[in-house]
Design an enzyme around this catalytic site. Sequence first.
Site, PDB file in Angstrom:
ATOM      1  N   PRO A 175     -12.317  -8.410  -1.621  1.00 42.91           N
ATOM      2  CA  PRO A 175     -13.380  -9.098  -0.902  1.00 42.91           C
ATOM      3  C   PRO A 175     -12.889  -9.575   0.355  1.00 42.91           C
ATOM      4  O   PRO A 175     -13.104 -10.973   0.787  1.00 42.91           O
ATOM      5  CB  PRO A 175     -14.144  -9.735  -1.562  1.00 42.91           C
ATOM      6  CG  PRO A 175     -13.222 -10.321  -2.511  1.00 42.91           C
ATOM      7  CD  PRO A 175     -12.253  -9.165  -2.892  1.00 42.91           C
ATOM      8  N   CYS A 176     -12.098  -9.023   1.474  1.00 41.42           N
ATOM      9  CA  CYS A 176     -11.723  -9.695   2.845  1.00 41.42           C
ATOM     10  C   CYS A 176     -13.088  -9.953   3.727  1.00 41.42           C
ATOM     11  O   CYS A 176     -12.979 -10.701   4.552  1.00 41.42           O
ATOM     12  CB  CYS A 176     -10.786  -8.754   3.498  1.00 41.42           C
ATOM     13  SG  CYS A 176     -11.440  -7.150   3.868  1.00 41.42           S
ATOM     14  N   HIS A 177     -14.099  -9.372   3.399  1.00 46.46           N
ATOM     15  CA  HIS A 177     -15.310  -9.693   4.136  1.00 46.46           C
ATOM     16  C   HIS A 177     -15.772 -11.153   3.882  1.00 46.46           C
ATOM     17  O   HIS A 177     -16.643 -11.383   4.621  1.00 46.46           O
ATOM     18  CB  HIS A 177     -16.442  -8.515   3.806  1.00 46.46           C
ATOM     19  CG  HIS A 177     -16.999  -8.780   2.437  1.00 46.46           C
ATOM     20  ND1 HIS A 177     -16.201  -7.975   1.342  1.00 46.46           N
ATOM     21  CD2 HIS A 177     -17.939  -9.460   1.597  1.00 46.46           C
ATOM     22  CE1 HIS A 177     -16.789  -8.299   0.145  1.00 46.46           C
ATOM     23  NE2 HIS A 177     -17.690  -9.116   0.483  1.00 46.46           N
TER      24      HIS A 177
END
Length: 206
Positions: A175-177
Amino acid sequence: MTDDMHTDDGPAVPLPAPVDAGTLRRLHHRLEQAAEQADLIDIAYTTVDSPVGRLLLAATPKGLVRVAYAGENHDRVLEDLARELSPRILHAPERLEEAVREIDEYFAGHRQVFDLTLDLSLSHGFRRLVQAHLPEIGYGQTRSYRDLAELVGNPRAVRAVGTACATNPMPIVVPCHRVLRTDGTLGGYIGGSDAKTTLLHLEAAA
Protein backbone atom coordinates in the site's frame (compact mmCIF):
# COMPACT_ATOMS: atom_id res chain seq x y z
CA MET A 1 -14.05 -27.41 -60.33
CA THR A 2 -16.58 -24.74 -61.26
CA ASP A 3 -15.67 -21.45 -62.86
CA ASP A 4 -16.47 -19.51 -59.68
CA MET A 5 -13.61 -21.35 -57.97
CA HIS A 6 -11.07 -19.88 -60.40
CA THR A 7 -9.42 -16.50 -60.72
CA ASP A 8 -7.26 -15.09 -63.46
CA ASP A 9 -4.27 -16.31 -61.45
CA GLY A 10 -5.49 -19.88 -61.00
CA PRO A 11 -7.78 -21.79 -58.67
CA ALA A 12 -9.26 -19.78 -55.82
CA VAL A 13 -8.62 -21.03 -52.30
CA PRO A 14 -11.72 -20.94 -50.07
CA LEU A 15 -11.23 -18.87 -46.94
CA PRO A 16 -11.47 -20.84 -43.69
CA ALA A 17 -14.51 -20.22 -41.53
CA PRO A 18 -13.82 -17.83 -38.64
CA VAL A 19 -13.22 -19.47 -35.27
CA ASP A 20 -15.82 -18.46 -32.69
CA ALA A 21 -14.80 -16.97 -29.34
CA GLY A 22 -15.94 -20.02 -27.38
CA THR A 23 -13.67 -22.32 -29.38
CA LEU A 24 -10.74 -19.97 -28.87
CA ARG A 25 -11.34 -19.97 -25.12
CA ARG A 26 -11.43 -23.77 -25.04
CA LEU A 27 -8.25 -24.02 -27.09
CA HIS A 28 -6.49 -21.54 -24.83
CA HIS A 29 -7.64 -23.43 -21.75
CA ARG A 30 -6.18 -26.64 -23.21
CA LEU A 31 -2.93 -24.79 -23.92
CA GLU A 32 -2.90 -23.45 -20.37
CA GLN A 33 -3.45 -26.91 -18.90
CA ALA A 34 -0.76 -28.46 -21.08
CA ALA A 35 1.72 -25.73 -20.17
CA GLU A 36 0.94 -26.20 -16.47
CA GLN A 37 1.43 -29.97 -16.67
CA ALA A 38 4.73 -29.51 -18.51
CA ASP A 39 5.85 -26.83 -16.02
CA LEU A 40 6.37 -24.31 -18.82
CA ILE A 41 4.84 -21.24 -17.17
CA ASP A 42 7.24 -19.01 -15.27
CA ILE A 43 4.85 -16.04 -15.16
CA ALA A 44 1.06 -16.30 -15.22
CA TYR A 45 -1.09 -13.24 -15.69
CA THR A 46 -4.68 -12.10 -15.85
CA THR A 47 -6.63 -8.86 -15.70
CA VAL A 48 -9.39 -7.70 -13.39
CA ASP A 49 -11.75 -4.73 -13.55
CA SER A 50 -11.79 -2.44 -10.53
CA PRO A 51 -12.97 1.04 -9.46
CA VAL A 52 -9.51 2.33 -10.45
CA GLY A 53 -9.58 0.75 -13.90
CA ARG A 54 -8.42 -2.54 -15.35
CA LEU A 55 -5.54 -4.05 -13.40
CA LEU A 56 -2.97 -6.53 -14.63
CA LEU A 57 -1.97 -9.18 -12.08
CA ALA A 58 1.10 -11.36 -12.66
CA ALA A 59 2.55 -14.13 -10.54
CA THR A 60 5.53 -16.47 -10.52
CA PRO A 61 5.60 -19.80 -8.67
CA LYS A 62 6.96 -17.80 -5.70
CA GLY A 63 3.92 -15.51 -5.52
CA LEU A 64 2.33 -12.34 -6.84
CA VAL A 65 5.04 -10.31 -8.56
CA ARG A 66 3.25 -7.44 -10.33
CA VAL A 67 0.10 -5.33 -10.15
CA ALA A 68 -0.15 -2.78 -12.95
CA TYR A 69 -2.58 0.00 -13.75
CA ALA A 70 -3.87 0.42 -17.30
CA GLY A 71 -1.96 3.69 -17.54
CA GLU A 72 1.30 1.75 -17.24
CA ASN A 73 0.47 0.00 -20.54
CA HIS A 74 -0.12 -3.68 -19.82
CA ASP A 75 1.64 -4.84 -22.99
CA ARG A 76 4.75 -2.92 -21.98
CA VAL A 77 4.56 -4.35 -18.45
CA LEU A 78 4.47 -7.89 -19.87
CA GLU A 79 7.43 -7.09 -22.11
CA ASP A 80 9.34 -5.81 -19.08
CA LEU A 81 8.50 -8.98 -17.13
CA ALA A 82 9.71 -11.11 -20.04
CA ARG A 83 12.99 -9.20 -20.11
CA GLU A 84 13.57 -8.97 -16.37
CA LEU A 85 12.28 -12.36 -15.18
CA SER A 86 11.37 -14.85 -17.91
CA PRO A 87 9.88 -14.92 -21.43
CA ARG A 88 7.74 -17.93 -20.49
CA ILE A 89 4.59 -15.91 -19.85
CA LEU A 90 1.03 -17.10 -20.36
CA HIS A 91 -2.44 -15.74 -19.71
CA ALA A 92 -3.38 -18.24 -17.00
CA PRO A 93 -6.24 -16.87 -14.86
CA GLU A 94 -6.52 -20.00 -12.69
CA ARG A 95 -3.17 -19.22 -11.07
CA LEU A 96 -4.41 -15.77 -10.09
CA GLU A 97 -7.83 -16.73 -8.73
CA GLU A 98 -6.86 -16.06 -5.10
CA ALA A 99 -5.33 -12.68 -5.98
CA VAL A 100 -8.42 -11.68 -7.98
CA ARG A 101 -10.69 -12.75 -5.11
CA GLU A 102 -8.76 -10.71 -2.55
CA ILE A 103 -8.63 -7.65 -4.84
CA ASP A 104 -12.41 -7.88 -5.32
CA GLU A 105 -12.95 -8.23 -1.56
CA TYR A 106 -10.75 -5.20 -0.93
CA PHE A 107 -12.74 -2.99 -3.28
CA ALA A 108 -16.00 -4.30 -1.86
CA GLY A 109 -14.86 -3.14 1.59
CA HIS A 110 -14.65 -6.69 2.96
CA ARG A 111 -10.85 -7.03 3.17
CA GLN A 112 -8.35 -4.81 4.98
CA VAL A 113 -5.25 -7.03 4.84
CA PHE A 114 -4.00 -9.04 1.87
CA ASP A 115 -2.94 -12.61 2.61
CA LEU A 116 -1.15 -13.23 -0.66
CA THR A 117 2.35 -14.64 -0.95
CA LEU A 118 4.53 -12.03 -2.67
CA ASP A 119 7.53 -12.38 -4.94
CA LEU A 120 9.77 -9.32 -4.44
CA SER A 121 12.13 -10.20 -7.30
CA LEU A 122 11.52 -6.89 -9.09
CA SER A 123 12.81 -4.79 -6.19
CA HIS A 124 16.33 -4.56 -4.81
CA GLY A 125 18.34 -2.80 -2.12
CA PHE A 126 16.81 0.20 -0.39
CA ARG A 127 13.69 0.15 -2.56
CA ARG A 128 12.95 -3.40 -1.51
CA LEU A 129 13.50 -2.48 2.14
CA VAL A 130 11.02 0.40 1.91
CA GLN A 131 8.42 -1.65 0.04
CA ALA A 132 8.71 -4.44 2.60
CA HIS A 133 7.73 -1.95 5.34
CA LEU A 134 4.74 -0.46 3.49
CA PRO A 135 2.25 -3.10 4.74
CA GLU A 136 3.03 -1.93 8.28
CA ILE A 137 0.95 1.17 7.51
CA GLY A 138 -2.49 -0.05 8.54
CA TYR A 139 -5.70 0.09 6.54
CA GLY A 140 -7.22 3.57 6.70
CA GLN A 141 -3.99 5.08 8.04
CA THR A 142 -1.45 7.30 6.32
CA ARG A 143 2.18 8.18 6.90
CA SER A 144 4.46 10.79 5.40
CA TYR A 145 7.53 10.01 3.32
CA ARG A 146 9.54 11.31 6.25
CA ASP A 147 7.75 8.96 8.66
CA LEU A 148 8.56 6.04 6.39
CA ALA A 149 12.21 7.08 6.13
CA GLU A 150 12.41 7.02 9.92
CA LEU A 151 10.64 3.67 10.01
CA VAL A 152 13.30 2.07 7.80
CA GLY A 153 16.06 3.62 9.89
CA ASN A 154 17.26 6.32 7.48
CA PRO A 155 15.53 9.63 8.39
CA ARG A 156 17.43 11.60 5.75
CA ALA A 157 16.40 9.35 2.87
CA VAL A 158 13.06 11.04 2.24
CA ARG A 159 13.62 11.41 -1.49
CA ALA A 160 14.79 7.80 -1.82
CA VAL A 161 11.66 6.69 0.01
CA GLY A 162 9.59 8.63 -2.53
CA THR A 163 11.37 6.83 -5.36
CA ALA A 164 10.78 3.47 -3.70
CA CYS A 165 7.07 4.21 -3.44
CA ALA A 166 6.91 5.43 -7.03
CA THR A 167 8.52 2.21 -8.30
CA ASN A 168 6.49 -0.17 -6.16
CA PRO A 169 5.69 -3.11 -8.48
CA MET A 170 2.58 -4.15 -6.55
CA PRO A 171 0.46 -1.07 -5.82
CA ILE A 172 -2.74 -1.60 -3.82
CA VAL A 173 -1.49 -4.93 -2.39
CA VAL A 174 1.69 -3.24 -1.14
CA PRO A 175 0.00 0.00 0.00
CA CYS A 176 2.20 2.85 -1.21
CA HIS A 177 -1.02 4.87 -1.65
CA ARG A 178 -0.99 5.38 2.15
CA VAL A 179 2.16 7.51 1.98
CA LEU A 180 1.64 11.26 1.66
CA ARG A 181 3.77 14.36 1.62
CA THR A 182 4.61 15.95 4.96
CA ASP A 183 2.02 18.70 4.34
CA GLY A 184 -0.70 16.09 3.85
CA THR A 185 -1.01 16.45 0.08
CA LEU A 186 -1.12 13.33 -2.07
CA GLY A 187 2.30 13.29 -3.68
CA GLY A 188 2.95 11.15 -6.73
CA TYR A 189 1.38 7.77 -7.43
CA ILE A 190 1.95 5.22 -10.16
CA GLY A 191 -1.78 4.93 -10.79
CA GLY A 192 -2.37 8.69 -10.85
CA SER A 193 -3.86 11.05 -8.28
CA ASP A 194 -7.46 9.97 -8.99
CA ALA A 195 -6.65 6.34 -8.20
CA LYS A 196 -4.78 7.31 -5.03
CA THR A 197 -7.72 9.44 -3.89
CA THR A 198 -10.17 6.61 -4.61
CA LEU A 199 -8.16 4.16 -2.51
CA LEU A 200 -7.79 6.54 0.41
CA HIS A 201 -11.50 7.40 0.36
CA LEU A 202 -12.41 3.70 0.19
CA GLU A 203 -10.34 2.94 3.28
CA ALA A 204 -11.51 6.02 5.17
CA ALA A 205 -15.14 5.01 4.62
CA ALA A 206 -14.66 1.57 6.17
